[in-house]
Design a protein around this motif. Structure first.
Motif, PDB file in Angstrom:
ATOM      1  N   GLU A 122       0.842  -1.190   0.000  1.00  0.00           N
ATOM      2  CA  GLU A 122       0.000   0.000   0.000  1.00  0.00           C
ATOM      3  C   GLU A 122       0.878   1.242   0.000  1.00  0.00           C
ATOM      4  N   PHE A 123       0.377   2.319  -0.593  1.00  0.00           N
ATOM      5  CA  PHE A 123       1.106   3.577  -0.530  1.00  0.00           C
ATOM      6  C   PHE A 123       1.195   4.044   0.923  1.00  0.00           C
ATOM      7  N   LEU A 124       2.296   4.695   1.245  1.00  0.00           N
ATOM      8  CA  LEU A 124       2.494   5.210   2.597  1.00  0.00           C
ATOM      9  C   LEU A 124       1.328   6.104   3.021  1.00  0.00           C
TER      10      LEU A 124
ATOM     11  N   ASP B 208       1.642   7.308  12.083  1.00  0.00           N
ATOM     12  CA  ASP B 208       2.895   7.832  12.627  1.00  0.00           C
ATOM     13  C   ASP B 208       4.033   6.822  12.576  1.00  0.00           C
ATOM     14  N   THR B 209       3.763   5.583  12.940  1.00  0.00           N
ATOM     15  CA  THR B 209       4.830   4.576  12.973  1.00  0.00           C
ATOM     16  C   THR B 209       5.372   4.318  11.575  1.00  0.00           C
ATOM     17  N   ALA B 210       4.482   4.195  10.600  1.00  0.00           N
ATOM     18  CA  ALA B 210       4.917   3.957   9.223  1.00  0.00           C
ATOM     19  C   ALA B 210       5.726   5.142   8.704  1.00  0.00           C
TER      20      ALA B 210
ATOM     21  N   ARG C 170       8.197  10.171  -1.722  1.00  0.00           N
ATOM     22  CA  ARG C 170       6.859  10.585  -1.297  1.00  0.00           C
ATOM     23  C   ARG C 170       5.949   9.370  -1.252  1.00  0.00           C
ATOM     24  N   ALA C 171       4.732   9.574  -0.777  1.00  0.00           N
ATOM     25  CA  ALA C 171       3.827   8.458  -0.498  1.00  0.00           C
ATOM     26  C   ALA C 171       3.643   7.533  -1.691  1.00  0.00           C
ATOM     27  N   ALA C 172       3.552   8.095  -2.901  1.00  0.00           N
ATOM     28  CA  ALA C 172       3.307   7.285  -4.091  1.00  0.00           C
ATOM     29  C   ALA C 172       4.501   6.405  -4.447  1.00  0.00           C
TER      30      ALA C 172
ATOM     31  N   LEU D  64       6.392  17.173   0.028  1.00  0.00           N
ATOM     32  CA  LEU D  64       5.607  16.385  -0.931  1.00  0.00           C
ATOM     33  C   LEU D  64       5.287  14.964  -0.472  1.00  0.00           C
ATOM     34  N   LEU D  65       5.596  14.623   0.771  1.00  0.00           N
ATOM     35  CA  LEU D  65       5.421  13.238   1.220  1.00  0.00           C
ATOM     36  C   LEU D  65       4.000  12.737   0.996  1.00  0.00           C
ATOM     37  N   GLY D  66       2.998  13.596   1.192  1.00  0.00           N
ATOM     38  CA  GLY D  66       1.615  13.153   1.102  1.00  0.00           C
ATOM     39  C   GLY D  66       1.022  13.152  -0.288  1.00  0.00           C
TER      40      GLY D  66
END
Length: 318
Positions: free
Chosen positions: A131-133, A138-140, A221-223, A256-258
């Motif tokens: 799964e994407f982040l 918080d832990t991930a 980033r998350a993706a 840009l993490l999200g």
């Protein structure tokens, strides 16, 4: 995660017309037929089914089921970057050997990890089911920060002249002060004048950074971070890898993490804190790196403000 069949990753273009115009393939079925032949001849892989093909700029990505398991085939028509793509495939293989969680490219029948066929450069990687982040976990996020620090340590050992180019956020200089001053002078569109003023003031007091440039991911980033539960199982998409400072990579991730393809929103402050906490659990920043991180995060935040409406609140996040 992605729809079946043919689609665009982030553009609003009609996908079939993009497939024809960019890759000279008339339909999803024709693309699957072409890819099946390529994988059979160049990799000795038997394609049993193709679930989806996604187009992104000059690139396409296909998810296929084969006699060697679930795979992802990526091809590009961006011929100016073929040399860099080959170097990136070699880099990912080297990182895999160092224990970094990446999708190591499969070697072709003649031992290449990136193959040029006609006007396309093609690579094949294992499909990693994750799964994407989630930036609210918080832990991930903390573990993603630690993973980025370990990735930086591994990248610091890699040398390849084919990858010595500047990144898309680097401009034409590795001098951080000159980079920011040049942007403020020539590219700042005035979307956040108060933030730009703060950046100028902060920049004036900063000494030269006390670290050396090295290879960085440049799109963390998350993706591009896959998780299973709170574990980081893969870092994807090294196409933007470049020579820069680790703190520049961290700043880009802060902002840009999200972001995920068409869903672009600022990274929550809590997620930034968790990311930095995880990063520094592996690689503590120096005092000067902390100071430059503040400047670079502000710069990237200003750059991320879209023209016109700002429904996601990028300006408010500065």
């Amino acid at each position: 995660m992605f729809p079946p069949g043919l689609s665009m990753l982030w553009e609003s273009t009609e996908p079939r017309s993009a497939l024809k115009k960019r890759f000279d393939l008339d339909s999803f079925d024709e693309a699957v037929s072409w890819l099946t032949k390529v994988l059979a001849e160049a990799w000795a892989i038997d394609v049993q089914a193709c679930d989806r093909i996604i187009i992104s700029g000059h690139n396409a990505i296909a998810w296929v089921r084969t006699n060697r398991g679930a795979l992802v085939a990526k091809w590009s028509r961006d011929q100016e970057r073929f040399g860099k793509f080959e170097a990136i495939a070699d880099l990912i293989q080297a990182l895999h050997k160092q224990g970094v969680p990446v999708a190591a490219p499969l070697a072709s029948v003649d031992g290449q990890r990136r193959v040029i066929i006609g006007s396309f450069s093609i690579t094949v990687q294992p499909h990693i089911d994750g799964e994407f982040l989630d930036t609210t976990a918080d832990t991930a996020v903390r573990r993603a920060g630690a993973c980025l620090a370990r990735l930086h340590a591994a990248l610091a050992t890699q040398r390849d002249s084919r990858l010595n180019g500047f990144g898309r956020h680097t401009g034409t200089s590795l001098d951080l002060r000159r980079r920011i001053e040049t942007w403020l002078q020539h590219e700042d569109t005035g979307m956040a004048p108060a933030a730009s003023a703060r950046l100028r003031t902060h920049l004036a007091s900063l000494p030269r950074i006390d670290s050396q440039p090295q290879l960085i991911h440049n799109d963390y980033r998350a993706a591009n971070v896959l998780t299973s539960g709170s574990e980081i199982i893969a870092v994807l998409d090294f196409d933007e890898v470049a020579l820069d400072y680790c703190v520049s990579d961290l700043a880009n991730a802060f902002v840009l993490l999200g972001t995920r393809f068409t869903n672009w929103q600022p990274t929550p402050a809590r997620a930034r804190d968790a990311l930095l906490d995880g990063y520094e659990s592996v690689r503590p920043l120096t005092v000067l790196e902390h100071q430059w991180l503040h400047a670079l995060v502000l710069l990237r935040g200003i750059q991320a403000i879209p023209p016109g409406d700002d429904p996601a609140g990028w300006a408010a996040a500065l």
